[in-house]
Design an enzyme around this catalytic site. Structure first.
Site, mmCIF file in Angstrom:
data_model
loop_
_atom_site.group_PDB
_atom_site.id
_atom_site.type_symbol
_atom_site.label_atom_id
_atom_site.label_comp_id
_atom_site.label_asym_id
_atom_site.label_seq_id
_atom_site.Cartn_x
_atom_site.Cartn_y
_atom_site.Cartn_z
ATOM 1 N N TYR A 11 0.831 -1.216 0.000
ATOM 2 C CA TYR A 11 0.000 0.000 0.000
ATOM 3 C C TYR A 11 0.870 1.273 0.000
ATOM 4 O O TYR A 11 0.780 2.083 -0.929
ATOM 5 C CB TYR A 11 -0.927 -0.039 1.220
ATOM 6 C CG TYR A 11 -1.797 1.178 1.418
ATOM 7 C CD1 TYR A 11 -2.445 1.798 0.353
ATOM 8 C CD2 TYR A 11 -1.991 1.698 2.700
ATOM 9 C CE1 TYR A 11 -3.264 2.903 0.559
ATOM 10 C CE2 TYR A 11 -2.814 2.798 2.912
ATOM 11 C CZ TYR A 11 -3.439 3.402 1.835
ATOM 12 O OH TYR A 11 -4.236 4.496 2.033
ATOM 13 N N ILE A 12 1.716 1.429 0.992
ATOM 14 C CA ILE A 12 2.522 2.658 1.041
ATOM 15 C C ILE A 12 3.631 2.592 -0.017
ATOM 16 O O ILE A 12 3.937 3.586 -0.685
ATOM 17 C CB ILE A 12 3.103 2.889 2.456
ATOM 18 C CG1 ILE A 12 1.966 2.867 3.487
ATOM 19 C CG2 ILE A 12 3.866 4.216 2.522
ATOM 20 C CD1 ILE A 12 2.413 2.989 4.943
ATOM 21 N N ASN A 32 7.652 -9.752 -2.397
ATOM 22 C CA ASN A 32 7.347 -11.192 -2.511
ATOM 23 C C ASN A 32 5.841 -11.437 -2.627
ATOM 24 O O ASN A 32 5.392 -12.576 -2.575
ATOM 25 C CB ASN A 32 7.927 -11.974 -1.319
ATOM 26 C CG ASN A 32 7.290 -11.584 0.004
ATOM 27 O OD1 ASN A 32 6.471 -10.662 0.056
ATOM 28 N ND2 ASN A 32 7.663 -12.268 1.058
ATOM 29 N N LYS A 84 2.545 -6.383 8.860
ATOM 30 C CA LYS A 84 2.053 -5.157 9.500
ATOM 31 C C LYS A 84 0.737 -5.276 10.260
ATOM 32 O O LYS A 84 0.168 -4.260 10.669
ATOM 33 C CB LYS A 84 1.924 -4.063 8.443
ATOM 34 C CG LYS A 84 0.902 -4.392 7.359
ATOM 35 C CD LYS A 84 0.567 -3.184 6.512
ATOM 36 C CE LYS A 84 -0.616 -3.441 5.629
ATOM 37 N NZ LYS A 84 -1.002 -2.328 4.788
ATOM 38 N N SER A 124 6.569 3.494 12.368
ATOM 39 C CA SER A 124 5.136 3.680 12.626
ATOM 40 C C SER A 124 4.946 4.447 13.920
ATOM 41 O O SER A 124 5.740 4.295 14.863
ATOM 42 C CB SER A 124 4.483 2.303 12.745
ATOM 43 O OG SER A 124 3.197 2.433 13.300
ATOM 44 N N ALA A 125 3.865 5.200 13.994
ATOM 45 C CA ALA A 125 3.528 5.900 15.242
ATOM 46 C C ALA A 125 3.171 4.905 16.338
ATOM 47 O O ALA A 125 3.082 5.291 17.506
ATOM 48 C CB ALA A 125 2.368 6.853 15.008
ATOM 49 N N TYR A 148 4.223 -6.351 16.598
ATOM 50 C CA TYR A 148 4.449 -5.565 15.378
ATOM 51 C C TYR A 148 5.179 -4.267 15.731
ATOM 52 O O TYR A 148 6.208 -3.925 15.141
ATOM 53 C CB TYR A 148 3.112 -5.257 14.685
ATOM 54 C CG TYR A 148 3.196 -4.099 13.720
ATOM 55 C CD1 TYR A 148 3.886 -4.235 12.514
ATOM 56 C CD2 TYR A 148 2.626 -2.859 14.029
ATOM 57 C CE1 TYR A 148 3.991 -3.161 11.655
ATOM 58 C CE2 TYR A 148 2.725 -1.788 13.173
ATOM 59 C CZ TYR A 148 3.414 -1.943 11.986
ATOM 60 O OH TYR A 148 3.534 -0.876 11.143
ATOM 61 N N LYS A 152 9.200 -2.589 14.970
ATOM 62 C CA LYS A 152 9.540 -1.255 14.459
ATOM 63 C C LYS A 152 10.478 -0.541 15.432
ATOM 64 O O LYS A 152 11.472 0.070 15.027
ATOM 65 C CB LYS A 152 8.266 -0.417 14.247
ATOM 66 C CG LYS A 152 7.341 -0.950 13.158
ATOM 67 C CD LYS A 152 7.990 -0.886 11.797
ATOM 68 C CE LYS A 152 7.121 -1.470 10.698
ATOM 69 N NZ LYS A 152 7.815 -1.602 9.409
ATOM 70 N N ASN A 198 -8.755 -1.869 9.817
ATOM 71 C CA ASN A 198 -8.678 -0.406 9.957
ATOM 72 C C ASN A 198 -9.996 0.255 9.571
ATOM 73 O O ASN A 198 -10.790 -0.283 8.802
ATOM 74 C CB ASN A 198 -7.525 0.155 9.116
ATOM 75 C CG ASN A 198 -6.189 -0.342 9.612
ATOM 76 O OD1 ASN A 198 -5.526 -1.103 8.934
ATOM 77 N ND2 ASN A 198 -5.813 0.048 10.807
ATOM 78 N N LEU A 199 -10.170 1.451 10.117
ATOM 79 C CA LEU A 199 -11.466 2.118 10.003
ATOM 80 C C LEU A 199 -11.884 2.413 8.560
ATOM 81 O O LEU A 199 -12.997 2.087 8.151
ATOM 82 C CB LEU A 199 -11.437 3.422 10.814
ATOM 83 C CG LEU A 199 -12.747 4.208 10.792
ATOM 84 C CD1 LEU A 199 -13.849 3.450 11.509
ATOM 85 C CD2 LEU A 199 -12.559 5.590 11.425
HETATM 86 N N1 UDP Z 1 -12.424 1.799 14.614
HETATM 87 C C1 UDP Z 1 -13.772 1.470 14.736
HETATM 88 N N2 UDP Z 1 -14.230 0.399 14.013
HETATM 89 C C2 UDP Z 1 -13.452 -0.333 13.173
HETATM 90 C C3 UDP Z 1 -12.083 0.023 13.044
HETATM 91 C C4 UDP Z 1 -11.612 1.080 13.795
HETATM 92 O O1 UDP Z 1 -14.520 2.093 15.490
HETATM 93 O O2 UDP Z 1 -13.946 -1.290 12.553
HETATM 94 C C5 UDP Z 1 -11.897 2.964 15.357
HETATM 95 C C6 UDP Z 1 -10.766 2.620 16.326
HETATM 96 O O3 UDP Z 1 -11.292 2.274 17.595
HETATM 97 C C7 UDP Z 1 -9.966 3.923 16.333
HETATM 98 C C8 UDP Z 1 -10.149 4.461 14.919
HETATM 99 O O4 UDP Z 1 -11.335 3.840 14.414
HETATM 100 O O5 UDP Z 1 -10.533 4.855 17.230
HETATM 101 C C9 UDP Z 1 -8.992 4.142 13.989
HETATM 102 O O6 UDP Z 1 -8.732 2.752 14.018
HETATM 103 P P1 UDP Z 1 -7.683 2.064 13.022
HETATM 104 O O7 UDP Z 1 -7.667 0.589 13.325
HETATM 105 O O8 UDP Z 1 -7.987 2.467 11.621
HETATM 106 O O9 UDP Z 1 -6.302 2.751 13.399
HETATM 107 P P2 UDP Z 1 -5.420 2.654 14.759
HETATM 108 O O10 UDP Z 1 -6.352 2.347 15.903
HETATM 109 O O11 UDP Z 1 -4.428 1.584 14.496
HETATM 110 O O12 UDP Z 1 -4.798 3.995 14.902
#
Ligand code: UDP
Length: 337
Positions: A11-12, A32, A84, A124-125, A148, A152, A198-199
């Site tokens: 992706y990145i 790969n 990741k 990563s943060a 993970y 990092k 991810n959201l």
């Molecule tokens: N989140 C959510 N539902 C999902 C996925 C994520 O409510 O199905 C929320 C999660 O609790 C967080 C935000 O969305 O507050 C971002 O989550 P993500 O997994 O994308 O990133 P990360 O938490 O790793 O920063």
């Protein structure tokens, strides 16, 4: 100027390849395809109208990396190749340490052998874990909370030790906040296998009808609307941060970490709202318990990257959601040849 990009089909990595080709660099890409598809390489070339050299290879194969370095005059490396997924790393820590650490050790050993000391590393943060305060600066303590993140954080330590051993090294570790969006062409984007964690990929699949509703993990955080706040950054802004970081390492020596984020935080409800506007679809959701390990608020202080790299994120969440939606609705389509 030839640059090796490891994990360039991811992706990145793929979006960075586009920005690097547009900036005029010659690229040697290895991947790969453990979490990407061969089609991406073709799409990068279609978007840019430029060609790159591709090797299907793993960094665990040290002889192969040696062969690639002997075949090309490589000046610098941007290293993305790694596993990741946070949840998977908790279940399979050895797999994560084995892959992410050994790959990097092999790569650095061969770079050292060939006298290539310029490196941009994909960090990563997540290395900050649960921060004491926001915005998060690069000086915040590093305390990753899962395997993970540990890989990092450990890799950043290894890279610091490398520089101490030989001051010819020039290394930038880029600590990404929450990359979302896709290239504006809709030809490349994030392609998660299975149900997304991810959201944004999740929201996007709800909008397209692939998933019935979004589960919101907690609406009782101490935030404006109770949902979690994150620093979402457009993938093309992140990609241009790599070009700037590379330009920086080429003219300096040392080892530095940089936050790549916008410095602005947005809640889950804000993201849903904007996504509904761009997709013109309703995003159904259900409020659930907080997700274990989640934090309430996380956003960057990107001022070091702004000043030292002369880089800043340009795109807002509207554009991020718009490009995510374009990718979601176009990605199934074949390339027009
Ligand atoms: N989140 C959510 N539902 C999902 C996925 C994520 O409510 O199905 C929320 C999660 O609790 C967080 C935000 O969305 O507050 C971002 O989550 P993500 O997994 O994308 O990133 P990360 O938490 O790793 O920063």
């Amino acid at each position: 100027m030839a640059v090796l990009i490891t994990g360039g089909a991811g992706y990145i990595g793929s979006h960075t390849c586009v920005e690097m080709l547009n900036a005029g660099y010659e690229l040697i890409v290895i991947d790969n395809f453990s979490n990407s598809k061969p089609d991406v390489i073709e799409r990068i070339q279609k978007i840019t109208g430029k060609t790159l050299t591709f090797y299907e290879a793993t960094l665990l194969d040290k002889e192969m990396i040696d062969t690639i370095f002997s075949n090309h005059e490589i000046n610098a490396v941007i290293h993305f190749a790694a596993y990741k997924a946070v949840g998977e790393s908790v279940e399979k820590p050895l797999m994560y340490y084995q892959n992410n650490l050994i790959s990097t050790l092999n790569l650095c050993e061969i770079m050292d052998k060939y006298g290539v000391y310029n490196l941009v590393f994909s960090s990563s943060a997540t290395v900050y874990g649960n921060p004491d305060r926001v915005p998060i600066t690069e000086e915040s303590p590093l305390r990753a909370t899962n395997p993970y993140g540990h890989t990092k954080q450990m890799t950043e330590q290894i890279l610091q030790d490398l520089f101490i051993s030989n001051p010819m090294w020039s290394i930038a570790s880029l600590r990404y906040f929450n990359p979302i969006g896709a290239h504006e062409s809709g030809l490349i984007g994030e392609d998660p296998t299975g149900i997304p964690n991810n959201l944004l990929p999740y929201i996007s699949q709800v909008a397209s009808g692939k998933l019935p509703h979004l589960n919101i993990f907690g609406d009782d955080y101490e935030t404006n609307d109770g949902t979690g706040i994150r620093d979402y950054i457009h993938i093309m802004d992140l990609a241009s941060g790599h070009v700037k970081a590379l330009e920086h390492v080429l003219v300096t020596t040392g080892v530095e970490a940089f936050n790549l984020g916008t410095g602005k935080g947005h809640s889950v409800f804000e993201m849903i709202d904007v996504f509904e506007q761009v997709s013109k679809k309703q995003i159904k959701y259900s409020i659930q318990e907080r997700r274990p390990g989640d934090i309430a608020v996380c956003f960057a202080d990107p001022s070091k990257a702004n000043h030292v790299l002369q880089w800043s994120a340009k795109r807002g969440i509207y554009e991020m959601c718009k490009d995510t939606w374009k990718w979601q609705t176009q990605s199934g389509k074949q390339l027009i040849r």
